[in-house]
Design a protein around this motif. Structure first.
Motif, mmCIF file in Angstrom:
data_model
loop_
_atom_site.group_PDB
_atom_site.id
_atom_site.type_symbol
_atom_site.label_atom_id
_atom_site.label_comp_id
_atom_site.label_asym_id
_atom_site.label_seq_id
_atom_site.Cartn_x
_atom_site.Cartn_y
_atom_site.Cartn_z
ATOM 1 N N GLY A 242 93.394 57.631 -32.832
ATOM 2 C CA GLY A 242 93.791 57.942 -31.463
ATOM 3 C C GLY A 242 92.594 58.087 -30.545
ATOM 4 N N MET A 243 91.511 58.701 -31.061
ATOM 5 C CA MET A 243 90.298 58.826 -30.259
ATOM 6 C C MET A 243 89.723 57.449 -29.927
ATOM 7 N N LEU A 244 89.733 56.552 -30.910
ATOM 8 C CA LEU A 244 89.236 55.200 -30.667
ATOM 9 C C LEU A 244 90.094 54.490 -29.630
ATOM 10 N N ALA A 245 91.421 54.604 -29.781
ATOM 11 C CA ALA A 245 92.324 53.959 -28.831
ATOM 12 C C ALA A 245 92.163 54.550 -27.427
ATOM 13 N N PHE A 246 92.028 55.881 -27.324
ATOM 14 C CA PHE A 246 91.842 56.515 -26.014
ATOM 15 C C PHE A 246 90.532 56.085 -25.367
ATOM 16 N N SER A 247 89.483 55.927 -26.184
ATOM 17 C CA SER A 247 88.198 55.516 -25.619
ATOM 18 C C SER A 247 88.301 54.147 -24.975
ATOM 19 N N LEU A 248 89.037 53.241 -25.605
ATOM 20 C CA LEU A 248 89.244 51.919 -25.010
ATOM 21 C C LEU A 248 90.235 51.990 -23.848
ATOM 22 N N ALA A 249 91.260 52.832 -23.979
ATOM 23 C CA ALA A 249 92.271 52.922 -22.924
ATOM 24 C C ALA A 249 91.663 53.417 -21.616
ATOM 25 N N LEU A 250 90.730 54.376 -21.683
ATOM 26 C CA LEU A 250 90.109 54.877 -20.457
ATOM 27 C C LEU A 250 89.261 53.798 -19.786
ATOM 28 N N VAL A 251 88.611 52.966 -20.599
ATOM 29 C CA VAL A 251 87.873 51.833 -20.036
ATOM 30 C C VAL A 251 88.828 50.898 -19.306
ATOM 31 N N PHE A 252 89.948 50.582 -19.951
ATOM 32 C CA PHE A 252 90.897 49.659 -19.344
ATOM 33 C C PHE A 252 91.693 50.310 -18.213
ATOM 34 N N ALA A 253 91.671 51.647 -18.139
ATOM 35 C CA ALA A 253 92.318 52.307 -17.008
ATOM 36 C C ALA A 253 91.598 51.938 -15.713
ATOM 37 N N GLU A 254 90.248 51.966 -15.734
ATOM 38 C CA GLU A 254 89.520 51.544 -14.533
ATOM 39 C C GLU A 254 89.691 50.052 -14.289
ATOM 40 N N LEU A 255 89.604 49.257 -15.346
ATOM 41 C CA LEU A 255 89.781 47.810 -15.180
ATOM 42 C C LEU A 255 91.170 47.484 -14.651
ATOM 43 N N GLY A 256 92.180 48.229 -15.134
ATOM 44 C CA GLY A 256 93.543 47.994 -14.677
ATOM 45 C C GLY A 256 93.756 48.392 -13.234
ATOM 46 N N SER A 257 92.998 49.373 -12.754
ATOM 47 C CA SER A 257 93.101 49.757 -11.343
ATOM 48 C C SER A 257 92.388 48.763 -10.433
ATOM 49 N N SER B 217 79.134 52.258 -23.695
ATOM 50 C CA SER B 217 78.301 51.988 -24.876
ATOM 51 C C SER B 217 78.957 52.565 -26.131
ATOM 52 N N SER B 218 79.458 53.800 -26.014
ATOM 53 C CA SER B 218 80.108 54.440 -27.160
ATOM 54 C C SER B 218 81.384 53.709 -27.550
ATOM 55 N N ALA B 219 82.182 53.304 -26.551
ATOM 56 C CA ALA B 219 83.421 52.575 -26.840
ATOM 57 C C ALA B 219 83.120 51.238 -27.504
ATOM 58 N N PHE B 220 82.032 50.591 -27.111
ATOM 59 C CA PHE B 220 81.647 49.318 -27.720
ATOM 60 C C PHE B 220 81.255 49.525 -29.183
ATOM 61 N N VAL B 221 80.558 50.616 -29.478
ATOM 62 C CA VAL B 221 80.225 50.945 -30.873
ATOM 63 C C VAL B 221 81.497 51.191 -31.677
ATOM 64 N N LEU B 222 82.415 51.989 -31.117
ATOM 65 C CA LEU B 222 83.666 52.272 -31.819
ATOM 66 C C LEU B 222 84.470 50.999 -32.070
ATOM 67 N N ALA B 223 84.514 50.103 -31.087
ATOM 68 C CA ALA B 223 85.223 48.837 -31.271
ATOM 69 C C ALA B 223 84.562 48.003 -32.361
ATOM 70 N N THR B 224 83.230 48.012 -32.409
ATOM 71 C CA THR B 224 82.507 47.282 -33.452
ATOM 72 C C THR B 224 82.852 47.830 -34.823
ATOM 73 N N TRP B 225 82.861 49.160 -34.963
ATOM 74 C CA TRP B 225 83.270 49.758 -36.228
ATOM 75 C C TRP B 225 84.699 49.346 -36.595
ATOM 76 N N ALA B 226 85.602 49.401 -35.622
ATOM 77 C CA ALA B 226 87.003 49.084 -35.901
ATOM 78 C C ALA B 226 87.169 47.639 -36.368
ATOM 79 N N ILE B 227 86.418 46.715 -35.766
ATOM 80 C CA ILE B 227 86.486 45.320 -36.201
ATOM 81 C C ILE B 227 86.048 45.201 -37.653
#
Length: 506
Positions: free
Chosen positions: A51-66, A410-420
């Motif tokens: 959930g923390m990983l998903a929220f970290s990406l969701a907050l990034v896309f919240a700005e992109l979505g706006s 930067s942190s979200a990119f690291v988390l996404a890399t780990w998830a991949i």
């Protein structure tokens, strides 16, 4: 409204429910079992970490979505910031994953129904596959979901509103019933493992256990942004609310599953837990507890929940390919709309591809890691594009602005890399090939802005190389984090000097 405009009919309630219905699909029927078998009681922590990983990406896309309020924005955002090659990779990886999701959800329906109607499946030698009648029924279900989508976003919203109310209630009712009927709270202390093994089990639960797969539905708000009223406000709120509601339900369901297992079934440890009878793990558990009405309710919901999720993702896949068609990343016919302002050509192609996937005979268990890897590859572009767009559009007003964006991205990119990487070597290699080979062919045919997207090949190639080296888990995580932090500034500095002129922001 012209034939190139989508109809904006969705409000905050409908868009939030679309996120929830995309998030609570077949995952709730399978993920608690696979997560428990991988991590035992630590599965609860795995859901929180996922959930923390998903929220970290969701907050990034919240700005992109706006900022980018178009349907199919996962294709448009990288095109805006990094040009055609990056736009193709982002859109293509999202589209491939979305194409497979409705098929996987329909297969989950068939798997559960086969416990009551065994003629739906047949012995395929290495496991059960759809029989002729089962294939016909699955195809008919996909066609019905396409028909609902073709009727327009208003119809889609009415179906989502009704079905999601059911999907919210049933997991909660079943969770409370299981805890009351069999509250073996001592299971939460059973088979505790050393910290290293516990962490590895949590990583497995997040990836192949289906946790991250189950939590990435927040992106549906981006895919339907072009059909949303006041998208700059509604999209970020819908993502946050929908993800929070879904994560809460999954945590309650996982807790109920853990304490409902009879202790004698854990004699060999959580890793040897088997609940395969009666069509699915939750049904098997209910039948073992003598809760026949719960089993029947589960079988009914096994039709409704995955079908609603499949319906949402079929529409999302069509809108991603619609945007790619409008931007010249796919043939222009994908960008056409019917009289109901629905991307009909893209939708019919999604239906045809779904039927072809049914013929190939995939299963929920075998493809969840591949799908998760492909989806996170698409989402990994978000942190890079956000920083790029901050430089390209410094004065543009945003309804939501992510604080501490440099550190957060930067942190979200690291988390996404780990998830991949967590999805496993075979899933990672398969996802990288299915993304980079078409991207390479696209780049050879269309050399415009190629250098702005070359970092993608460097990034994914590095992840494959690191995961191919035998390292301990902590050493591998450190190497991947270092690689992500090396690539991130390269990726952001590869942005276009100005926004891609072919794309309009609404």
């Amino acid at each position: 409204m012209t034939n190139s405009e989508l109809s904006r009919q969705l409000g905050l309630r409908s868009l939030t429910l679309a996120v929830v219905t995309s998030t609570i699909g077949s995952g709730w029927l399978f993920a608690p079992f696979y997560a428990a078998r991988s991590a035992g009681p630590a599965a609860l922590g795995a859901w929180l970490l996922g959930g923390m990983l998903a929220f970290s990406l969701a907050l990034v896309f919240a700005e992109l979505g706006s900022l980018v309020s178009s349907s199919g924005a996962l294709a448009q955002i990288p095109l805006l910031s990094h040009g055609r090659t990056a736009g193709f990779i982002g859109g293509w990886s999202a589209w491939i994953a979305y194409l497979a999701l409705p098929t996987i959800e329909v297969l989950a329906v068939m798997q559960y129904l086969a416990s009551s109607f065994p003629w739906l499946t047949a012995d395929g030698g290495s496991g059960q596959v759809l029989s002729g009648p089962g294939l016909a029924l699955a195809t008919a279900l996909l066609a019905m979901l396409a028909w609902i989508n073709l009727a327009g976003v208003g119809w889609l919203a009415r179906w989502i509103d009704g079905l999601t109310a059911w999907k919210l209630a049933i997991p909660l009712v079943i969770s409370v019933t299981l805890m009351l009927a069999s509250g073996h709270w001592g299971n939460l202390a059973a088979s505790r493992l050393p910290p290293g093994e516990t962490l590895r089990g949590m990583v497995t639960a997040i990836s192949s256990g289906g946790i991250l797969f189950s939590l990435l539905g927040f992106r549906t708000a981006m895919d339907l942004a072009g059909e949303t009223r006041r998208p700059q406000r509604t999209v970020p709120l819908a993502m946050a609310l929908g993800l929070a509601i879904s994560l809460g339900i999954y945590l309650i369901l996982q807790l109920a599953f853990l304490v409902s297992i009879p202790p004698d079934q854990l004699a060999g440890g959580w890793g040897r837990l088997e609940l395969t009878a009666h069509g699915g793990p939750l049904v098997a558990l209910a039948m073992g507890l003598g809760l026949g009405w719960v089993a029947r309710l589960l079988l009914l919901d096994a039709v409704i929940s995955p079908s609603a999720t499949a319906m949402a993702y079929m529409g999302a896949s069509a809108r991603v390919s619609w945007m790619m068609g409008r931007c010249g990343l796919l043939p222009s016919s994908f960008g056409r709309l019917n009289r109901q302002a629905v991307p009909s050509v893209a939708l019919l192609v999604s239906l045809a591809m779904g039927v072809l996937m049914l013929l190939s005979g995939p299963s929920w268990q075998t493809v969840v890691s591949f799908l998760t890897a492909t989806l996170v590859i698409a989402l990994a572009m978000g942190p890079v594009s956000l920083i790029a767009l901050r430089q390209q559009l410094p004065d543009t007003q945003r309804a939501y602005r992510l604080p501490w964006a440099g550190v957060w991205c930067s942190s979200a990119f690291v988390l996404a890399t780990w998830a991949i990487s967590w999805c496993g070597t075979s899933a990672l290699r398969g996802a990288s090939l299915i993304v980079l080979v078409p991207a390479g062919l696209f780049a050879l045919a269309d050399r415009q802005q190629l250098r702005h997207g070359l970092w993608w090949f460097l990034y994914l190639g590095g992840i494959v190389a690191i995961t191919s080296v035998p390292l301990g888990l902590l050493a591998q995580l450190a190497a991947l984090a270092s690689w992500a932090l090396v690539v991130f500034p390269i990726a952001t500095s590869s942005r276009l000097a100005q926004l891609q002129p072919m794309v309009e922001m609404r």
